[in-house]
Scaffold this active site. Structure first.
Site, PDB file in Angstrom:
ATOM      1  CD  GLU A  51      91.047  23.335  51.125  1.00 23.61           C
ATOM      2  OE1 GLU A  51      90.439  22.201  51.153  1.00 23.61           O
ATOM      3  OE2 GLU A  51      91.501  24.101  50.065  1.00 23.61           O
TER       4      GLU A  51
ATOM      5  CG  HIS B 148      94.365  20.309  52.386  1.00 28.63           C
ATOM      6  ND1 HIS B 148      93.879  21.229  52.486  1.00 28.63           N
ATOM      7  CD2 HIS B 148      94.974  19.921  51.144  1.00 28.63           C
ATOM      8  CE1 HIS B 148      93.704  22.049  51.072  1.00 28.63           C
ATOM      9  NE2 HIS B 148      94.567  20.921  50.538  1.00 28.63           N
TER      10      HIS B 148
ATOM     11  CD  GLU C  72      98.169  21.249  48.545  1.00 28.33           C
ATOM     12  OE1 GLU C  72      97.841  20.928  47.326  1.00 28.33           O
ATOM     13  OE2 GLU C  72      97.469  21.329  49.425  1.00 28.33           O
TER      14      GLU C  72
ATOM     15  CB  SER D 236      96.406  27.410  41.132  1.00 22.09           C
ATOM     16  OG  SER D 236      95.660  28.037  42.007  1.00 22.09           O
TER      17      SER D 236
ATOM     18  CG  ASN E  83      92.222  17.226  48.183  1.00 23.65           C
ATOM     19  OD1 ASN E  83      91.166  16.677  48.405  1.00 23.65           O
ATOM     20  ND2 ASN E  83      92.847  18.310  48.822  1.00 23.65           N
TER      21      ASN E  83
ATOM     22  N   GLY F  20      93.435  27.070  44.928  1.00 23.76           N
ATOM     23  CA  GLY F  20      92.248  27.740  44.601  1.00 23.76           C
ATOM     24  C   GLY F  20      92.038  28.965  44.117  1.00 23.76           C
TER      25      GLY F  20
ATOM     26  CE  LYS G 166      91.369  21.327  47.912  1.00 32.54           C
ATOM     27  NZ  LYS G 166      91.700  22.771  47.561  1.00 32.54           N
TER      28      LYS G 166
HETATM   29  P1  13P Z   1      93.746  23.690  43.744  1.00 29.02           P
HETATM   30  O1  13P Z   1      94.381  22.910  42.909  1.00 29.02           O
HETATM   31  O2  13P Z   1      92.153  23.892  43.486  1.00 29.02           O
HETATM   32  O3  13P Z   1      94.436  25.169  43.854  1.00 29.02           O
HETATM   33  O4  13P Z   1      93.816  22.828  45.033  1.00 29.02           O
HETATM   34  C1  13P Z   1      95.037  22.545  45.664  1.00 29.02           C
HETATM   35  C2  13P Z   1      95.025  21.630  46.600  1.00 29.02           C
HETATM   36  O5  13P Z   1      94.627  22.327  47.836  1.00 29.02           O
HETATM   37  C3  13P Z   1      95.158  20.337  46.703  1.00 29.02           C
HETATM   38  O6  13P Z   1      95.186  19.721  47.968  1.00 29.02           O
END
Ligand code: 13P
Length: 253
Positions: free
Chosen positions: A97, A95, A167, A212, A9, A173, A11
């Site tokens: 976010e 997601h 997640e 992560s 992903n 992150g 982003k």
């Molecule tokens: P990270 O791997 O950067 O922690 O993000 C995970 C994520 O949100 C994947 O959709």
């Protein structure tokens, strides 16, 4: 055998030059991985570029979100048919976010899931609790509620052509990965919840872990019985890392 899926992903990251380098490296290294599929979910404007570079490779393409609506007067929204038009197999929905920053409520996520499914896309439904929710020990009720919204709207059978991604928000992150045991416990909870409605759907359902994931922790995470791969954020932007995570999945496939 469910097989494993490793989906990047990206982003809101990338540009034409960096994408080309990353996609070409991924394409060269991750074709023909027995039992493992790799996918990249790129920002909308780069779907055409990714489709062209990946060509007929085995690397699948996905969107990071999708409109709950069809074609029409919905400024800024990208429909599931548009994603399909650009060769997407997957669409991420829900997601954290999207939920926390853009206000996607459970019902909206369920409508996006349904829109993706109707267009023949495989939705990747993200579920996960915040740190506060984990600390107050309501992880299962939060994740269960998020899943129930989709089952109520689309039925449990819809999960036979969908992927779930657990997640935990506190692991995204932050460099703080859920321990393999913590992740496995929630994955088992999700699978058991689905199994109570349909055992066959549950046993075929891919449940990815996200938060992560790195080359260094992927082997252990992917070795858990109910972890069927990963949804990878930051590490999916670094070719060597993403490729190593895919190899970790091969080791556990
Ligand atoms: P990270 O791997 O950067 O922690 O993000 C995970 C994520 O949100 C994947 O959709």
């Amino acid at each position: 055998m469910r097989g494993k899926l490793v989906a990047g992903n990206w982003k809101s990251n990338g540009d034409l030059v960096a994408n080309r380098r990353l996609l070409e490296q991924i394409k060269a290294s991750v074709s023909s991985m027995p039992g493992v599929e790799a996918a990249v979910c790129v920002p909308y404007p780069y779907l055409a570029q990714a489709q062209q570079i990946l060509g007929d490779s085995s690397v699948a393409l996905g969107g990071q979100d999708v409109s709950q609506f069809g074609l029409g007067a919905y400024t800024g929204a990208v429909t599931s048919t548009m994603l399909a038009d650009f060769g997407c197999k997957y669409a991420i929905v829900g997601h954290s976010e999207r939920r926390s920053i853009f206000g996607d409520l459970d019902e909206v996520v369920a409508a996006k899931f349904e829109a993706a499914r109707k267009a023949g896309l495989v939705p990747i439904l993200c579920l996960g609790e915040s740190l506060q929710e984990r600390e107050t020990e309501i992880t299962e009720s939060v994740v269960g509620r998020q899943l129930d919204a989709v089952i109520a709207a689309s039925g449990v059978a819809s999960l036979s052509r969908a992927v779930v991604a657990y997640e935990p928000v506190w692991a995204i992150g932050t460099g703080k990965t859920a321990s393999p045991a913590q992740a496995q416990a929630v994955h088992a909870f999700i699978r058991n919840k689905v199994a109570r409605l349909d055992a066959e759907v549950a046993s075929g359902l891919k449940i990815l872990y996200g938060g992560s994931v790195k080359a260094g922790n992927a082997v252990e995470l992917f070795g858990q019985p109910d972890i069927d791969g990963g949804l990878i954020g930051g590490a999916s932007l670094v070719a060597d890392e993403f490729i190593a995570i895919c190899r970790a999945a091969v080791a556990r496939a």
